[in-house]
Design a protein around this motif. Structure first.
Motif, PDB file in Angstrom:
ATOM      1  N   LYS A 277      47.981 -64.496  39.064  1.00 57.18           N
ATOM      2  CA  LYS A 277      46.696 -64.573  39.772  1.00 57.18           C
ATOM      3  C   LYS A 277      45.703 -63.572  39.154  1.00 57.18           C
ATOM      4  N   LEU A 278      46.199 -62.347  38.904  1.00 56.01           N
ATOM      5  CA  LEU A 278      45.298 -61.303  38.425  1.00 56.01           C
ATOM      6  C   LEU A 278      44.767 -61.633  37.035  1.00 56.01           C
ATOM      7  N   LYS A 279      45.618 -62.317  36.234  1.00 56.67           N
ATOM      8  CA  LYS A 279      45.151 -62.642  34.883  1.00 56.67           C
ATOM      9  C   LYS A 279      44.096 -63.724  34.930  1.00 56.67           C
ATOM     10  N   SER A 280      44.284 -64.699  35.852  1.00 52.83           N
ATOM     11  CA  SER A 280      43.377 -65.848  35.819  1.00 52.83           C
ATOM     12  C   SER A 280      42.138 -65.655  36.694  1.00 52.83           C
ATOM     13  N   ALA A 281      42.345 -64.977  37.861  1.00 57.90           N
ATOM     14  CA  ALA A 281      41.237 -64.957  38.836  1.00 57.90           C
ATOM     15  C   ALA A 281      40.094 -64.085  38.339  1.00 57.90           C
ATOM     16  N   ARG A 282      38.876 -64.473  38.738  1.00 60.56           N
ATOM     17  CA  ARG A 282      37.719 -63.676  38.363  1.00 60.56           C
ATOM     18  C   ARG A 282      37.065 -63.042  39.598  1.00 60.56           C
ATOM     19  N   ASP A 283      37.357 -63.604  40.792  1.00 56.49           N
ATOM     20  CA  ASP A 283      36.629 -63.116  41.973  1.00 56.49           C
ATOM     21  C   ASP A 283      37.278 -61.829  42.502  1.00 56.49           C
ATOM     22  N   ALA A 284      36.437 -60.989  43.052  1.00 54.83           N
ATOM     23  CA  ALA A 284      36.900 -59.674  43.493  1.00 54.83           C
ATOM     24  C   ALA A 284      37.970 -59.787  44.586  1.00 54.83           C
ATOM     25  N   VAL A 285      37.809 -60.775  45.474  1.00 60.70           N
ATOM     26  CA  VAL A 285      38.721 -60.867  46.619  1.00 60.70           C
ATOM     27  C   VAL A 285      40.162 -61.028  46.157  1.00 60.70           C
ATOM     28  N   THR A 286      40.396 -62.012  45.282  1.00 56.39           N
ATOM     29  CA  THR A 286      41.773 -62.245  44.818  1.00 56.39           C
ATOM     30  C   THR A 286      42.292 -61.020  44.086  1.00 56.39           C
ATOM     31  N   ARG A 287      41.417 -60.438  43.259  1.00 54.40           N
ATOM     32  CA  ARG A 287      41.891 -59.323  42.439  1.00 54.40           C
ATOM     33  C   ARG A 287      42.274 -58.118  43.326  1.00 54.40           C
ATOM     34  N   THR A 288      41.445 -57.876  44.323  1.00 51.94           N
ATOM     35  CA  THR A 288      41.794 -56.722  45.175  1.00 51.94           C
ATOM     36  C   THR A 288      43.092 -56.997  45.932  1.00 51.94           C
TER      37      THR A 288
ATOM     38  N   LEU B 131      44.838 -47.763  54.699  1.00 54.31           N
ATOM     39  CA  LEU B 131      43.618 -47.815  55.502  1.00 54.31           C
ATOM     40  C   LEU B 131      42.513 -46.992  54.848  1.00 54.31           C
ATOM     41  N   LEU B 132      42.915 -46.027  54.020  1.00 56.57           N
ATOM     42  CA  LEU B 132      41.914 -45.148  53.419  1.00 56.57           C
ATOM     43  C   LEU B 132      40.929 -45.926  52.570  1.00 56.57           C
ATOM     44  N   ILE B 133      41.388 -47.048  51.973  1.00 56.03           N
ATOM     45  CA  ILE B 133      40.463 -47.727  51.058  1.00 56.03           C
ATOM     46  C   ILE B 133      39.552 -48.681  51.806  1.00 56.03           C
ATOM     47  N   LEU B 134      39.823 -48.888  53.101  1.00 57.02           N
ATOM     48  CA  LEU B 134      39.053 -49.924  53.786  1.00 57.02           C
ATOM     49  C   LEU B 134      37.702 -49.419  54.227  1.00 57.02           C
TER      50      LEU B 134
ATOM     51  N   THR C  96      32.010 -53.632  36.811  1.00 54.40           N
ATOM     52  CA  THR C  96      31.094 -54.533  37.521  1.00 54.40           C
ATOM     53  C   THR C  96      31.407 -54.541  39.010  1.00 54.40           C
ATOM     54  N   SER C  97      32.667 -54.270  39.352  1.00 53.85           N
ATOM     55  CA  SER C  97      33.009 -54.347  40.777  1.00 53.85           C
ATOM     56  C   SER C  97      33.716 -53.075  41.234  1.00 53.85           C
ATOM     57  N   PRO C  98      32.985 -52.197  41.872  1.00 55.09           N
ATOM     58  CA  PRO C  98      33.627 -50.963  42.360  1.00 55.09           C
ATOM     59  C   PRO C  98      34.794 -51.244  43.283  1.00 55.09           C
ATOM     60  N   ASP C  99      34.710 -52.338  44.064  1.00 55.64           N
ATOM     61  CA  ASP C  99      35.817 -52.650  44.973  1.00 55.64           C
ATOM     62  C   ASP C  99      37.116 -52.860  44.223  1.00 55.64           C
TER      63      ASP C  99
ATOM     64  N   SER D  91      38.335 -61.067  54.464  1.00 60.26           N
ATOM     65  CA  SER D  91      38.355 -59.825  55.257  1.00 60.26           C
ATOM     66  C   SER D  91      39.281 -58.797  54.597  1.00 60.26           C
ATOM     67  N   PRO D  92      38.736 -57.634  54.243  1.00 54.97           N
ATOM     68  CA  PRO D  92      39.577 -56.652  53.549  1.00 54.97           C
ATOM     69  C   PRO D  92      40.769 -56.203  54.393  1.00 54.97           C
ATOM     70  N   LEU D  93      40.559 -56.075  55.720  1.00 52.97           N
ATOM     71  CA  LEU D  93      41.669 -55.645  56.580  1.00 52.97           C
ATOM     72  C   LEU D  93      42.811 -56.646  56.510  1.00 52.97           C
ATOM     73  N   LEU D  94      42.430 -57.924  56.489  1.00 54.16           N
ATOM     74  CA  LEU D  94      43.454 -58.957  56.475  1.00 54.16           C
ATOM     75  C   LEU D  94      44.218 -58.907  55.146  1.00 54.16           C
ATOM     76  N   ARG D  95      43.499 -58.676  54.065  1.00 59.18           N
ATOM     77  CA  ARG D  95      44.180 -58.578  52.763  1.00 59.18           C
ATOM     78  C   ARG D  95      45.171 -57.408  52.789  1.00 59.18           C
ATOM     79  N   CYS D  96      44.727 -56.353  53.414  1.00 64.60           N
ATOM     80  CA  CYS D  96      45.559 -55.153  53.495  1.00 64.60           C
ATOM     81  C   CYS D  96      46.860 -55.441  54.244  1.00 64.60           C
ATOM     82  N   ALA D  97      46.709 -56.090  55.421  1.00 69.89           N
ATOM     83  CA  ALA D  97      47.889 -56.411  56.224  1.00 69.89           C
ATOM     84  C   ALA D  97      48.788 -57.386  55.463  1.00 69.89           C
TER      85      ALA D  97
END
Length: 2045
Positions: free
Chosen positions: A903-914, A727-730, A951-954, A869-875
């Motif tokens: 996924k991490l190697k191919s994806a470029r968008d922040a959502v998938t990577r996080t 939760l700390l990162i959310l 490029t993406s602090p997240d 939704s970051p919370l949903l990714r977290c859960a």
């Protein structure tokens, strides 16, 4: 890194490094330089200044990172401030040029920023020296800002802040420009820039008058705008700005000149509040644009603006301070409440808005009133709030009573006042709750009328007001438990009377429920009978619900609410009403499904509403029962609970169709019903509703995917399902902050209500979630989802696999079939429920099922991992890991990880990577360490890459967080990666911009995890380890400099870890300074980190920490926060102040722990300091107490004036470092005083010895001792004991008790015979008196009784008249409790009166025990003489105390016996429960017996001891005072014991009564001692053993024990067990004393039987007498039945424990083993001696045969002790154990059994063997001979010789050996041995039986005479030789007396020459030494005796030797000359000789 530590940069070393190392190297050098410059002399700096400036400026161009540029700037400024300043202008120009540069490439950016930072730093440090350049600089910077990006704007704002602070008023020309620039930045899209702008403006307002005068409105509007879309940090900074500016506007005194030029208007308080109010109500829309949408009422103020303004209110008031608030409270209150009044409909137009606005208003009031005001001011504030409530109520009443048509208009007013009332009531409740019992004067003040006001508001038409009033009553009851029962009675009475008013029914039922919820916070409870009243009332309400349709809903709700609340009282209350509750529960639901169908077809909308309400209530009541009364949930009860459940579930399935039929009115009731059923099912074990699991599951699935959910209420569902760490990162909102209460609403988004009481009235009695705040249940639509998610997890895990697969597929489809926002909501619910299911399965170690089950779960989770939704990714990440954990298959886990990798190697968008990076971390968290290392390698590799994606602090944040999880889980496996990871962390720390705080926070977590993983290895000295360590410290340093508070908190916890693992390498002084600076930080998490760290530091080095803190406070001027006043009161005082202000529970606990550690290690060295701290805290309350004690009915205006004057006095000469500490802080201070006294106990003895203390103080004034502060200790205890707060009174009395116990015995040196405490008797009396008033709660009275008895027993006061004052208090309470349990206070539970009664009885018992003891002690010394005066005093006081008690002994003894009988009944095992008296005992009622037990356990032991003493004093012969009237006022008196119900039972004989009492005392003791609980105190055990001793002191009980052998054996076995389990010597000695008494009793019994047998058969032959005693005529002892055997076991246990060598098993041989004899400790010797005494008594208990069988054992042990402890002592003394063993031997040898005919021969044999053993002691093994003490062994031989019958010792072989021993001993040179030997021989020679004595005489006389002649030849030189000679002569004289006539002459002839040779003539007499003189006198005296006795022999000898005769005559003549000796005294001398020999004999044998 060492190379970096030089004044100039070591460029060689620098150039050899790589990029990353270079940055580290530079940073390290700059850190070192900063310290070095401050320590270097000015001249040295000037010498190298030029080079240094060049080096520093060249660094500007090497693009330094943020922390480096900050340090660089700082160093430049320091350098110029120390060195010359002429080149500074060049530097400034250079920086300005760099800023002007047109280069916009990203690589050039750091240089530009560094230049900006440098300028700020230079101006801040050098200030006006640079005065004339600043306009250009500022212009240049502002120009650069127009084109700057966010980082640039951020740095420019901070730089401007520094420039302004350095220049002060000189910067006026630029103020407007800076103001303009900052305005635009305040609404910047980057949050960090907004924070920086707020800081800049905060600096600006110090000088820029226009900000708080002409431009005030626009500043406010600007701040409101800035709040829009803000985050927490922005709200903190901007609210600080706004609050400060507004406060400044009010307090500023404008300078006259300026005022004349620009007519500056003064701003009134009303205007300022109006301004803030606009922000709260209209937000940032300003004043003019409130046109269209405002009128239409559409626009709503966004929540973040409202929350921001709320914080600004708090800052505003805090800046003005508590004193200001006190003066202006009424105005402030009315304004704050008006924010939620109807005049501003915007704030409350929907319920959602109203709830949120109310929360904000509550927060404002709580933070200001609760935080800033002292207790006295809070009481005044509470009166104001009460006034406000009363006014609002009057308005409502007027409207309600108005019967005409306008009422409809009026109802708006009612609605209007409701929110104001809710806020006022909640604050009033909170205030009283925090005041605790100190609020008593407030409630007693009849004019304030608080209780009347609150209870009358309970009838308000609005439900939320009724609930708030109920909650307020709850708070009052928790704070003042004495009001709980009266309030409950009042509400129940109103509820019964006003049964026909719907408002009254709900209002008062809420109140009753809330009060019942308060019971668990009040240890004294409520009377048991209330349960019955409430239950009856509830039944009545439920039964009458159907009679009147207007009231049916309310009555149903009220009835079930009361039952549900009653359940919280626990099993003791509920068990009596359970049957009725279960019956009601059964009747609520239809019996069969068919009935349900008919129901469905019948009712209408209204009946269904009532039905659902009733059924939901019933479910709630049962839920409450299950959760609070677990003990009552037996199988049988569960069977009764189950039948209605199927019907409840059936109704659940029908709800949707019922809803369709009857429409929307049923919507809420049906949701509530669902929620209640779900909640109940969650609590019940799933097995109970197995049959309908599928039905429930289908309903749950429908709920979770229902089509009508419009809200994305993710935030309340998911935090529970995410891992706490994630939760700390959310968002910081999910973390704990001081503003959590209002910040929560921002989490939920604008469309959703925050929790509030009216959403679920049933939560009013539940346990509060956090602290004292109101319960905040969420709306039913949300909470039903929450329950459904939880239940889904349980149910899904218990259905069949096919069902499970179906449901999961169905959920997956439901997501696919929805679109848009709805899809998000459904996905959220589904993922939550699946997570919940996986969590449950993992927790219960279950299985997922077959493989095809994995697919839908995977698909669900996978989808969520890529959700926006970051919370949903977290859960989802959590569920992803849980899935792997549940499947528990390596291949599957590897496959999951692979999916993420790909996924991490191919994806470029922040959502998938996080999402996927967190998934990897979570996988590792649950399955860490087991995966292969290459798996770890690839994980770490990927995360490294992601964490550098600037490029993406997240992405960086999530990747680093995930990395920290992996480091944590991998543990030692991670070592190989430690170095690269550390350098990555350092690189990022040095380069990530400070605007991205969340990345820094993740970096901090990584560093923390890394330090933990490396652990103690960090102490190592190898180069690799030291580089790692340096990097860690460097990382911490970078983080400490970070502007973000949470990063600083991380830095502190990293340093804390480092300090734990490598303490030598952490710089303590800099760490402590960092901690002190942040002690009062506005960020809760930072304060927590600071205290956690401090708590660890002070455990190891408290003194150093404290010194560093004070040093720092003295050095620094402005660094420290103003709140922590370390300079005056030290760190300890600052922590106490903080404890007083802090509200967070965890923090307070840490502060207390820290202070406790500091006290433990430092109280001794800083005694005065600590005592002064405590005294200041306690004394600060004294003024409060005096104010409130004054009658509150004085003129109010007068009061107000006084308050103001008190305040002004306060402010001028600050007498107190602590202003108005709260009661909790004062309680802590009182506890500290007790701790200090305990600490002193283990320290120097002078702490408790005034003479020694004063002497040492004189010697060295720095010495400090507790006893010198006694007056302070008494004063502190007195202040605390007489306070308003009950908790503080208890602590004060405890302190007083400790003081009395510790100081009672210290004598007063100036007045001998008196003690030091005597002068304080008035204080003690005054402190105790208030505790005995009628309104004092029982727990305080009970404590005071304890103090009273301690005071009386301490013997401080010897004068009875003085003692009477305290004694009177006890007498009064005795009278009070005699009325019995019925008449005592009805305010509390019956067990409270039990507590009070027992406390009084215990106190009396203690006094009586002491009185009897003193009486005993004084009776003994009176026999011996002692100084008259002291006897006079002593005897009066000792008898006097007994006389004082005697007056009440009759009553007391009766009550004591009754209490003991109660205790005996209560300790019976549960299987005898049915035999206990129905109405309870004398002092407890049957219902409260469980609670009463603990009180009996506390006091029974002393009562038992006292009762035993009383019974012994009456000797069991006095008739009972009550004999005639057995049934007086008491239900069970001891005399009516066991008479049963028939009143006509025969009156018992005294014998029966005594027997019963005897068995009562014995039974209680044995029961207690045979199974000692681990918590049994030493006092109880000792008291119990003393009671047994007292009991056996008198004949009658001894005869009972003696005659009942089983009883005796039982008692001995129990004592044996006590000795085995308790090590304490005092307890063991007491036990042995009881054993001795039991054996005596047995002896008496045997003697008695023998005597009576002899009397009966006087004429008969002796042979026919039966054998008495153990062992009868066979001599066998049966273990378990034999008293003697039990005693032997016990004694052996004691002896072997002290002398293990006695145990043959242990020493390996049955015989004697040569070990050195040993001295035992004092306690050990006492125990051994006591055991030997018991052993020697045993033969007398046996028959002759029996005695023969135990004799070998007894002899073996006795001689063993002799052998093991015969140590040589100086002066020939015997050690105490040897003396005891000889005494025992003598007792055994002279036993009549040795002479009894049946045992004579056996005894003789055994005794001979024993003598042989003793003789063998001499020469067991060569070489050990010299160890044993010859005297001890000789004495033993002598004892044998003299005490046994002659046939034992006269066998030639034994006799010969004995004589040899004597001979040998005579040869020993040691004079003491010789003296003792002569003395022993003398006793043997005088033995009347010649068979014994003659052989000795024959063998030894010759050598004795020889010895004497030897002495005669060489003349004795010292006193010992003189003694030897004298003893020898005595032996010869004795021989002369024994010898037969014919031999006597020879002996005299031997003796005379020796004597005469020592005579001196008159000449020699004058010059002789004193020894020769003594010899001369001795010889002469003896000659004078012998001459007349044996005159014939004497004459013949004289005749034969003329020389002798001449010498004798000369001597006599000489003597006559010198002494004029009269010869006729010869008779006299003869006698004295005899006496002395007799005395000798008794002396040592």
């Amino acid at each position: 890194m060492e190379l970096a530590h030089s004044l100039l940069l070591n460029e060689e070393a620098y150039n050899q490094l790589g990029e990353v190392q270079k940055a580290e190297f530079i940073f390290d050098w700059l850190r070192y330089l900063e310290k070095l410059l401050l320590a270097t002399s000015r001249s040295d700096v000037r010498e190298k200044q030029k080079t240094l400036v060049e080096q520093l400026l060249s660094l500007l161009n090497s693009s330094p990172g943020p922390p480096t540029r900050k340090l660089l700037a700082k160093n430049l400024a320091i350098l110029y401030s120390i060195g010359d300043t002429f080149s500074v202008y060049e530097t400034i120009d250079k920086c300005n040029d760099l800023i002007r540069s047109k280069d916009d490439s990203p690589s050039y950016l750091p240089t530009k920023l560094a230049a900006v930072v440098c300028l700020g730093s230079l101006y801040k440090k050098l200030g006006r020296i640079l005065g004339n350049t600043f306009t250009d600089t500022v212009g240049n910077i502002l120009k650069a800002m127009k084109s700057a990006e966010s980082q640039g704007r951020y740095e420019i704002m901070l730089s401007l802040q520094n420039i302004l602070s350095g220049l002060g008023a000189a910067a006026t020309p630029c103020h407007r420009d800076v103001y303009k620039a900052a305005r635009s930045c305040l609404t910047d899209r980057s949050m960090a820039v907004r924070c920086a702008a707020a800081k800049c403006l905060l600096e600006l307002q110090n000088e820029a008058i226009f900000m708080w005068s002409t431009d005030l409105d626009s500043v406010a509007t600007l701040c409101f705008k800035s709040f829009e879309g803000s985050n927490y940090d922005v709200r903190i900074s901007v609210s600080k700005l706004l609050g400060t500016v507004l406060a400044k506007a009010i307090i500023s005194k404008h300078p006259g000149a300026a005022a004349s030029r620009q007519s500056v208007r003064r701003v009134s308080l009303e205007e300022v509040l109006e301004l803030l109010g606009t922000g709260f109500l209209r937000g940032s829309s300003g004043f003019l644009r409130a046109s269209g949408d405002m009128l239409k009422g559409t626009s709503s103020v966004s929540r973040d603006v409202r929350v921001g303004v709320t914080q600004a209110y708090v800052v505003f008031v805090s800046t003005l301070g508590g004193a200001w608030l006190e003066k202006n409270f009424a105005a402030f209150l009315s304004h704050t409440l008006s924010l939620v009044s109807q005049s501003h409909p915007k704030a409350t137009q929907t319920q959602i808005d109203a709830v949120c606005s109310r929360r904000c208003v509550s927060f404002i009031l709580r933070a200001t009133v609760g935080g800033l005001l002292g207790e006295k001011a809070q009481i005044a504030a509470a009166k104001d709030i009460c006034q406000a409530i009363w006014k609002l109520k009057k308005v409502t009443d007027a409207v309600m009573s108005d019967g005409n048509l306008e009422t409809r208009l009026g109802s708006a007013d009612v609605a209007a006042s409701q929110h104001m009332l809710v806020c006022a009531l909640q604050e009033l409740g909170n205030l009283i709750h925090s005041l605790g019992t100190t609020a008593a004067p407030l409630l007693q003040d009849s004019r304030a009328g608080i209780l009347d006001n609150v209870t009358s508001v309970t009838l308000h038409p609005s439900i939320s007001v009724r609930l708030a009033a109920a909650w307020c009553l709850h708070c009052i009851a928790v704070a003042l438990p004495a009001y709980l029962t009266p309030l409950l009675d009042r509400c129940l009475e109103r509820l019964t009377v006003l049964k026909s008013s719907p408002e009254a029914v709900t209002g008062f039922s809420f109140a009753v429920a809330a009060l019942l919820g308060a019971v668990k916070h009040c240890p004294l409870g409520i009377p048991h009978g209330k349960g019955k009243i409430i239950m009856t009332l509830a039944e009545d309400l439920l039964c009458s619900a159907a009679q009147n349709s207007r009231l049916s809903a309310q009555r149903t709700q009220a009835g079930w609410l009361l039952i549900a609340a009653l359940m919280t009282l626990g099993p003791a209350f509920v068990s009596h009403h359970l049957a009725r509750v279960l019956l009601l529960w059964k009747c609520v639901f239809p019996v069969s499904p068919k009935d349900l169908e008919t129901e469905k077809s019948r009712g209408d909308s209204f009946t269904w509403q009532v039905t659902l309400e009733g059924r939901a209530g019933a479910l709630c009541a049962i839920k409450s029962f299950v959760s609070h009364c677990g003990d009552l949930l037996t199988e049988e009860v569960i069977q009764h609970l189950l039948p209605p459940l199927p019907c409840a579930v059936d109704l659940l399935t029908l709800l949707s169709s019922i809803l369709k039929t009857y429409g929307s009115p049923l919507k809420t009731p049906s949701v509530v019903y669902r929620q209640r059923l779900y909640e109940l099912l969650i609590l019940l074990p799933p097995e109970t509703y197995e049959g309908y699991l599928c039905a429930v599951l289908r309903e749950l699935a429908a709920d979770l995917t229902a089509p009508d959910i419009q809200v994305a209420a993710s935030t309340f569902l998911l935090p529970r399902l995410c891992h706490q760490d994630d939760l700390l990162i959310l968002s910081p909102l999910l973390q704990d902050t001081d503003h959590r209460f209002i910040e929560e609403q921002l989490l939920l988004g604008n469309g959703i209500a925050c929790g509030s009481l009216e959403y679920d009235p049933y939560s009013i009695y539940e346990k509060d979630v956090e602290g004292d705040s109101v319960p905040k249940p969420l709306p039913p639509t949300l909470s039903v989802i929450s329950s459904a998610v939880k239940l889904f997890g349980v149910v899904c895990a218990h259905v069949g696999e096919a069902q499970r697969l179906l449901i999961l597929e169905r959920l997956l489809d439901s997501i696919k079939h929805t679109k848009g926002a709805r899809q998000q909501v459904v996905q959220l619910h589904v993922v939550s429920s699946v997570s919940s299911f996986l969590k449950y399965v993992a927790g219960s170690k279950g299985h997922l099922g077959p493989e095809e089950m994995r697919r839908p779960v995977l698909a669900l989770v996978m989808g969520a991992l890529e959700s926006p939704s970051p919370l949903l990714r977290c859960a989802a990440a959590e569920a992803w890991a849980r899935l792997a954990q549940v499947v528990d298959d390596g291949a599957f886990t590897a496959a999951l990880a692979q999916v993420s990798f790909d996924k991490l190697k191919s994806a470029r968008d922040a959502v998938t990577r996080t999402g996927h990076s967190l998934a990897l971390g979570s996988l590792y968290r649950y399955l860490g360490g087991i995966s292969s290392s290459q798996h770890l390698n690839s994980c770490v590799g990927i995360l490294y890459t992601l964490s550098q994606d600037s490029t993406s602090p997240d992405v960086q944040t999530w990747a680093l967080h995930s990395l920290s999880l992996i480091i944590d889980s991998a543990g030692p496996l991670y070592y190989t990666h430690a170095e690269p990871t550390l350098s990555l962390i350092i690189m990022l720390l040095l380069n990530v911009p400070p605007t991205h705080a969340e990345v820094h926070q993740s970096l901090g977590r990584c560093l923390n995890a890394l330090i933990t993983t490396l652990g103690p290895e960090l102490q190592g000295n190898s180069t690799s380890v030291s580089t790692l360590r340096t990097s860690c410290l460097l990382g911490c340093a970078v983080m400490q400099d970070n502007p973000d508070c949470l990063v600083q908190a991380q830095a502190i916890s990293c340093l804390q870890q480092l300090h734990m693992f490598a303490p030598r390498h952490v710089n303590l002084s800099s760490l402590v300074s960092c901690l002190c600076v942040n002690l009062c930080s506005p960020y809760l998490l930072l304060r927590r980190a600071v205290l956690a760290c401090l708590r660890q530091l002070v455990q190891r080095e408290a003194a150093e920490v404290s010194e560093h803190a004070v040093m720092l406070a003295k050095d620094s001027r402005e660094e420290l926060t103003p709140d922590a006043n370390i300079r005056e009161v030290g760190l300890e005082g600052a922590l106490l102040t903080l404890l007083d202000q802090e509200t967070d529970g965890r923090l307070c606990h840490d502060i207390k722990e820290t202070l406790n550690h500091m006290l433990t290690s430092m109280a001794m060295d800083k005694l005065s300091f600590w005592l002064k701290l405590c005294k200041d805290v306690l004394a600060a309350s004294a003024d409060f107490t005096t104010v409130t004690c004054v009658d509150t009915m004085q003129e109010e205006e007068g009061d107000k004036g006084d308050d103001a004057s008190v305040l002004t006095i306060r402010n001028d000469g600050r007498p107190h470092p602590f202003t108005n500490p709260r009661w909790a802080t004062r309680v802590f201070a009182a506890e500290c005083v007790c701790r200090i006294i305990n600490q002193c106990e283990n320290a120097h003895s002078a702490h408790f010895d005034i003479a020694l203390a004063q002497e040492m103080k004189k010697r060295d004034s720095r010495n400090d001792f507790l006893v010198l502060h006694l007056a302070d200790l008494i004063r502190m205890a007195f202040m605390a004991a007489t306070d308003h707060s009950d908790q503080l009174r208890l602590s004060g009395l405890e302190t007083l008790l400790v003081v009395i116990r510790r100081f009672a015995a210290i004598p007063e040196p100036e007045f001998p015979g008196h003690v030091i405490l005597e002068q304080y008797q008035a204080n003690v009396g005054a402190a105790l008196r208030p505790a005995f008033t009628s309104e004092t709660p029982p727990d305080v009275t009970a404590k005071a009784c304890q103090v009273c008895s301690a005071w009386i027993a301490s013997g401080v006061v010897s004068d009875l008249n003085d003692l009477r004052r305290v004694h009177q208090l006890l007498v009064a309470s005795l009278t009070k409790i005699q009325v019995g349990k019925e008449a005592l206070s009805h305010l509390y539970n019956e067990s409270a009166s039990t507590m009070e009664i027992l406390a009084v009885l215990k106190a009396w018992a203690e006094v009586y025990i002491i009185a009897v003891e003193r009486h005993k002690n004084h009776k003994q010394p009176l026999k011996t003489t002692c100084s008259e005066e002291s006897v006079g005093n002593g005897s009066t006081s000792s008898d006097g105390l007994l006389d004082l008690v005697h007056a009440d002994l009759g009553t007391l003894s009766r009550l004591w016996l009754a209490a003991l009988q109660d205790f005996a009944l209560l300790t019976l095992p549960s299987e005898f429960a049915s035999q206990l008296p129905v109405e309870g005992g004398a002092f407890y009622t049957a219902e409260t017996s469980e609670n009463a037990k603990s009180h009996y356990y506390n006091s029974w032991a002393f009562i038992l001891h006292a009762t035993a003493l009383w019974l012994t004093s009456t000797g069991f012969v006095v008739a009972d005072p009550d004999e005639g009237a057995p049934n007086l006022s008491r239900p069970v008196t001891p005399t009516s014991m066991c008479q049963g119900s028939s009143s006509g039972a025969p009156v018992k004989s005294p014998e029966d009564v005594y027997t019963e009492r005897f068995h009562l005392i014995l039974g209680i003791s044995v029961e207690f001692l045979c199974s000692l609980r681990s918590d049994a105190t030493m006092e109880s055990i000792t008291a119990c053993l003393h009671a047994l001793q007292a009991l056996l002191d008198v004949p009658w009980p001894r005869s009972k024990i003696g005659s009942d052998q089983d009883l005796g054996v039982e008692l001995l076995n129990v004592l044996h067990r006590v000795i085995l389990t308790r090590e304490s010597p005092s307890i063991q000695l007491a036990s042995l004393e009881v054993v001795r008494q039991v054996i005596c009793a047995a002896q008496e019994h045997v003697k008695e039987k023998r005597r009576s047998a002899e009397v009966d058969d006087g004429a008969a032959e002796k042979e026919t007498l039966p054998e008495f005693g153990e062992g009868k005529d066979t001599g066998g002892l049966v273990p378990g039945k034999s008293l003697v055997f039990a005693t032997l076991e016990l004694c052996v246990c004691i002896l072997v424990r002290q002398l293990p060598e006695l145990n043959p098993k242990l020493t390996g041989s049955p015989g004697i083993k040569a070990t050195k004899p040993q001295m035992l400790s004092e306690d050990g010797s006492r125990l051994v001696s006591a055991a030997l005494v018991i052993l020697s008594e045993l033969p007398a208990v046996c028959s002759p045969e029996g005695s023969t069988s135990i004799l070998p054992t007894i002899l073996y042990l006795t001689i063993g002790v002799l052998r093991e402890t015969a140590v040589k002592l100086p002066g020939g003394q015997l050690s105490s154990t040897v003396a005891a063993s000889l005494q025992a031997l003598k007792g055994i040898l002279s036993s009549p059994m040795a002479r009894a005919e049946k045992s004579h021969t056996a005894w003789t044999d055994l005794l001979r063997s024993a003598l042989t053993t003793v003789l063998d002691c001499w020469d067991p093994v060569a070489g050990t001979h010299q160890e044993l003490d010859e005297v001890s062994l000789l004495t033993a031989i002598t004892v044998f010789t003299l005490s046994t019958s002659p046939e034992v010792t006269t066998i030639p072989c034994l006799q010969k050996r004995c004589i040899e021993k004597f001979k040998a001993t005579l040869e020993i040179k040691d004079p003491m041995v010789q003296i003792k030997t002569y003395q022993l021989l003398l006793s043997i020679f005088q033995y009347p039986n010649p068979a014994v004595s003659y052989p000795y005489i024959y063998s030894l006389v010759a050598s004795i005479v020889e010895k004497l002649q030897e002495i005669d030849k060489r003349k004795p030189e010292d006193t010992t030789e003189l003694q030897i000679f004298q003893e020898g002569i005595k032996v010869l004289e004795a021989l002369v007396a024994i010898a037969e006539e014919q031999h006597r002459s020879q002996l005299v002839a031997c003796l005379l020459p020796i004597l005469i040779s020592f005579l001196l003539d008159e000449n020699a007499l004058g010059s002789a030494t004193s020894i020769m003189r003594n010899l001369h006198d001795f010889a002469l005296q003896n000659l004078m005796q012998i001459g007349p006795q044996y005159s014939s022999v004497f004459k013949s000898v004289m005749a034969s030797s003329p020389a002798l005769k001449a010498r004798l005559e000369a001597a006599i003549k000489g003597n006559q000359e010198s002494v004029k000796l009269k010869i006729p005294t010869s008779k006299h001398t003869k006698n004295s000789g005899k006496n002395s020999s007799i005395q000798l004999k008794t002396n040592f044998l």
